[in-house]
Design an enzyme around this catalytic site. Structure first.
Site, PDB file in Angstrom:
ATOM      1  N   CYS A  73       0.830  -1.219   0.000  1.00 42.26           N
ATOM      2  CA  CYS A  73       0.000   0.000   0.000  1.00 42.26           C
ATOM      3  C   CYS A  73       0.859   1.263   0.000  1.00 42.26           C
ATOM      4  O   CYS A  73       1.684   1.470   0.897  1.00 42.26           O
ATOM      5  CB  CYS A  73      -0.931  -0.031   1.207  1.00 42.26           C
ATOM      6  SG  CYS A  73      -1.686   1.554   1.620  1.00 42.26           S
ATOM      7  N   GLY A  74       0.671   2.125  -0.999  1.00 33.38           N
ATOM      8  CA  GLY A  74       1.445   3.352  -1.110  1.00 33.38           C
ATOM      9  C   GLY A  74       1.240   4.297   0.058  1.00 33.38           C
ATOM     10  O   GLY A  74       2.196   4.888   0.583  1.00 33.38           O
ATOM     11  N   HIS A  75      -0.011   4.462   0.498  1.00 31.48           N
ATOM     12  CA  HIS A  75      -0.299   5.351   1.627  1.00 31.48           C
ATOM     13  C   HIS A  75       0.327   4.808   2.910  1.00 31.48           C
ATOM     14  O   HIS A  75       0.763   5.575   3.769  1.00 31.48           O
ATOM     15  CB  HIS A  75      -1.801   5.507   1.807  1.00 31.48           C
ATOM     16  CG  HIS A  75      -2.464   6.246   0.684  1.00 31.48           C
ATOM     17  ND1 HIS A  75      -2.124   7.542   0.337  1.00 31.48           N
ATOM     18  CD2 HIS A  75      -3.437   5.886  -0.176  1.00 31.48           C
ATOM     19  CE1 HIS A  75      -2.856   7.932  -0.686  1.00 31.48           C
ATOM     20  NE2 HIS A  75      -3.655   6.949  -1.020  1.00 31.48           N
TER      21      HIS A  75
END
Length: 492
Positions: free
Chosen positions: A54-56
């Protein structure tokens, strides 16, 4: 013998439940086996459920670690923990995790949602606010000076009697605004230092005017609006630190100024906006969006802005419909901005709706391709039943539906009274139709054009029956599996 067996079983169970808790950068690493013991060992613990891809989550990781280390260095008993929700799927499901990252705050084992920001300072402030008094008791001049100097924004309430009606109002607001530091004092020297003689609220800030006195009505709403409005600069830059304050604030109308920060136009646009912002404070926010930042491309796409249009501006209302407005003249001068903002406040603007151009081959395949410009002409043909799938190119559920939907279109391609169509809801908007989750499947019935939403199983058989019964079949309770929202809260 039975006693020995029981003792052995209990010992094994305790060993499993008390699995050693490892630490990573000061953060507790939790699993199904040690989760319960971690909660029982800590009165206050913040848990981050994340996915490695997940980038966030990756963006949050260093800030989360800094927060854990800050609390530890200050001797705080508050703990930060994390759960790899991909490896610990059962644990994630138990706690209703539907997206990443999700943070939950546990007080004596009881969970509540984390509603703070995503910087280390915001995380620490939120936790201190939730676990301590809403406002720091400033007992003397030195404590007051240090409080003001140590914070970008500091709000001090002056009350000889903190239990007075106005004092209670101040403390109530302090308890709910997690990203602002509040102090409270009854010290005569602090009163004299700031020329205060009666009950008062003063907001100190390291930008714009430096300090502002509250002069409004003594209600929670008025005090809250004052603090939130004055805590941001007259012109605020959109970034990871300010995003939650911009989106989560009481002011939902924003003028977004899209301009590259490395150009001369940026400073000119900023100064022009600052001239106006003071006059419109409390009515809308003036926000600059640096178009050089890659993560701002999402908001540019949402606003329908192409690179060839830059620099430009948009007005947006962050309410349920996320209505946006486009200026006739995109020039970023003070005069033009003022004209655009005033027309918006006077309700003289028409909402700006996105639409792709109509493809030349839109009806060449069994699944017809709709855009905003041809939508009504196709679906409101009262001689046909028209089934429309509203989708997004990035939506996982939409991708899973694609082969089934294409088989459905193939099945009815020779039926002159049935049309199977689709529309990309991320780049085509309709004033009379608001799509909240994707995919959404709607049947526009022939004859009266009545709209029936499909909530049945996404199978060829289920959707076929839905069409053939005129929408009577397939209106079961929505599937429990979470749909994908059209606009995510992280876009701004």
């Amino acid at each position: 013998m039975k006693l020995i067996l029981i003792v052995s079983l209990l010992t094994l169970q305790l060993a499993l439940s008390d699995e050693e808790i490892k630490k990573d950068e000061g953060i507790l690493v939790l699993t199904k086996k040690n989760f319960a013991s971690a909660l029982s060992d800590s009165e206050h613990i913040l848990v981050k459920f994340y996915a490695p891809w997940c980038g966030h989550c990756k963006s949050l990781a260093p800030e989360y670690a800094k927060a854990a280390q800050k609390l530890a260095s200050d001797g705080s008993p508050i703990k930060l923990a994390k759960v790899n929700a991909i490896e610990e799927q059962e644990l994630a499901e138990e706690h209703g995790i539907r997206g990443f990252p999700t943070l939950k705050f546990f007080r004596n084992g009881k969970p509540s949602e984390y509603t703070g920001g995503r910087t280390s300072e915001e995380i620490v402030n939120w936790l201190l606010k939730k676990t301590g008094p809403p406002a720091v008791d400033l007992k003397n001049r030195d404590q007051s000076k240090a409080f003001i100097e140590d914070n970008e924004v500091a709000v001090i309430g002056f009350f000889k009697d903190q239990s007075s009606e106005k004092g209670r109002t101040f403390l109530s607001v302090a308890a709910v605004l997690d990203d602002v530091k509040f102090g409270i004092t009854s010290d005569s020297q602090v009163y004299a230092d700031h020329d205060v003689s009666d009950e008062a609220i003063v907001l100190f800030k390291k930008f714009d005017d430096g300090l502002v006195n509250f002069n409004g009505e003594w209600t929670e709403d008025a005090v809250k609006t004052f603090v939130q409005g004055e805590s941001l600069p007259l012109v605020v830059e959109l970034n990871r630190e300010t995003a939650s304050k911009i989106v989560g604030g009481e002011i939902k109308s924003h003028l977004l100024i899209f301009v590259s920060k490395i150009t001369e136009q940026y400073q000119k646009a900023h100064e022009a906006a600052k001239q106006l912002a003071r006059n419109f404070r409390g009515q809308l926010l003036f926000v600059t969006v640096d178009t050089e930042e890659e993560h701002h491309q999402g908001i540019m796409e949402f606003c329908g802005i192409k690179k060839t249009e830059l620099p430009t501006m948009r007005l947006i209302k962050l309410e349920e419909d996320m209505t946006k407005y486009k200026p006739e003249n995109p020039e970023l001068t003070a005069e033009n901005m003022k004209s655009f903002v005033q027309a918006f406040l006077d309700n003289k603007l028409v909402p700006y709706l996105l639409s792709e151009e109509i493809p030349e081959d839109w009806d060449s395949k069994p699944v017809k391709v709709l855009v905003a410009k041809n939508f009504h002409a196709v679906v409101l043909d009262d001689t046909k039943d028209v089934l429309v799938e509203f989708y997004a190119p990035w939506c996982g559920h939409c991708k899973q539906l694609t082969p089934i939907y294409e088989k459905l279109a193939e099945k009815y391609k020779d039926n002159q009274s049935i049309v199977i169509a689709k529309m990309d809801a991320t780049v085509n908007e309709l004033e009379d139709i608001k799509i909240q989750s994707l995919p959404a499947i709607k049947l526009y019935k022939k004859g009266d054009n009545k709209v029936v939403e499909y909530n049945g199983e996404r199978t060829l058989e289920g959707m076929s029956k839905f069409i053939e019964t005129g929408g009577a079949s397939g209106q079961a309770a929505p599937d429990e599996e979470e749909e994908e929202e059209v606009h995510t809260k992280d876009e701004l």
